[in-house]
Design a protein around this motif. Sequence first.
Motif, PDB file in Angstrom:
ATOM      1  N   HIS A  14      -4.096   9.026   2.358  1.00 39.09           N
ATOM      2  CA  HIS A  14      -4.767   7.942   1.649  1.00 39.09           C
ATOM      3  C   HIS A  14      -3.720   6.942   1.165  1.00 39.09           C
TER       4      HIS A  14
ATOM      5  N   SER B  79       1.115   5.626  -0.248  1.00 36.22           N
ATOM      6  CA  SER B  79       0.484   6.935  -0.161  1.00 36.22           C
ATOM      7  C   SER B  79       1.383   7.955  -0.846  1.00 36.22           C
TER       8      SER B  79
ATOM      9  N   ALA C 287      -3.181   3.377  -1.497  1.00 37.98           N
ATOM     10  CA  ALA C 287      -3.713   2.560  -2.587  1.00 37.98           C
ATOM     11  C   ALA C 287      -2.826   1.327  -2.752  1.00 37.98           C
ATOM     12  N   ARG C 288      -3.448   0.222  -3.098  1.00 38.40           N
ATOM     13  CA  ARG C 288      -2.688  -1.020  -3.290  1.00 38.40           C
ATOM     14  C   ARG C 288      -2.022  -1.015  -4.653  1.00 38.40           C
TER      15      ARG C 288
ATOM     16  N   TYR D   4       0.859  -1.187   0.000  1.00 37.46           N
ATOM     17  CA  TYR D   4       0.000   0.000   0.000  1.00 37.46           C
ATOM     18  C   TYR D   4       0.895   1.237   0.000  1.00 37.46           C
TER      19      TYR D   4
END
Length: 382
Positions: free
Chosen positions: A141, A135, A143-144, A133
């Motif tokens: 936030h 950011s 995201a993968r 993950y």
Amino acid sequence: MTDQLPLSREVTGACHRPVGVAAVSGVVAAAALTVTALMLAQLGSATRVVVVAAPAPDPVEAVAPPTPAAEPMPSAPAVVTATDAAPARVRCPVPRTDAPRLRPPALPEAVERVMVAPSNAGWVAAWNQDHIYVSTDAGAHFARVLDGPGAVADVGFDCLGTVIAVRGDQVGLRTGSAEVWRPIPGVRLSADDAPHAAIVSGGPEVVVVGLVPTESWAPRVARSSDGGRRWRFHDLDAAWENPVIVGRQYENRRIAFTLPSEDCRDAFQLEVTIGPHGVTTEVGDTWHYVGGRAWGDHLPADARWLDHDLVTTPAGAVARVRGERARTLPIVVEGDAAITDAAHRVWTIVCGRPWIARAQPSGYSCPDGGDTGSDVDADAAP
């Protein structure tokens, strides 16, 4: 102590006289003779004049443009080439050192490790063996990214924002939304059926530390300045059985890190510096491995290293080390490891989720009663 294997053999051609040089010289000589003839005509036929031709000018040597040709491949370890051309040499942007003191969001599953970009406080990665993950907004936030086969060994960043990951026997690179996977011929990225590699973050190159191809614990540093298309290598005289390094690459491409090593008598930290004049190694204590004893008359008693510039005391106090001095920080660090980003925020893992240390504890209650998230369920993160 180490041998540097070249990226490629330099192709140097002999100097050639350009095609147009002789023709231009002839034109100049002819024009000079024509002017001389006109002058003689003006003097009249009664005057006898001997015309002596001017000596021919010395040949002018010039380097002809090289003819495009395939670059010869060096001996092992092989050099990876791709059909697309390598990008031009790039410079690192100005580092980002500002970031808010926010509360990172819960991730879909528990993570075990966290890494920050040395040159940009906005880039953070957290991962377990299966998923990564990332950011790009200072931890607001995640995201993968970079899904693929094989267990994740390490994750890092270059100074341009490229996410670098080692999983299985390949290196993954993510730039923007584009992802590519490349092998590193001549480098082992696993040992005893487990990941065994580390990324050196921070500079303009992709730098990965793995093992030599033989059944040995000798480390080999691989570096690429063209996105993994071609690689250069540096071998180190050490036994690297614990796949951990502490250090970075700098904007000028200098690489400096330490790795734990050992010989038949003792275990020690090997300081490695790779610069324009080659590789230097020495036994020292510039950086210490996490959990190791922090020695120094000016450091807190019984202090232990928490990060390459952080120590912790048995009472739980955290101090940042600068030279021989340590300054106590007004934060509470939970977990067994921590790392400081470019904005001086201290990141760690609490109950399987990334966390920024602050003056008060997180308040999270881990199901196993511990303070780390390496073995908790995905539903544990509140």
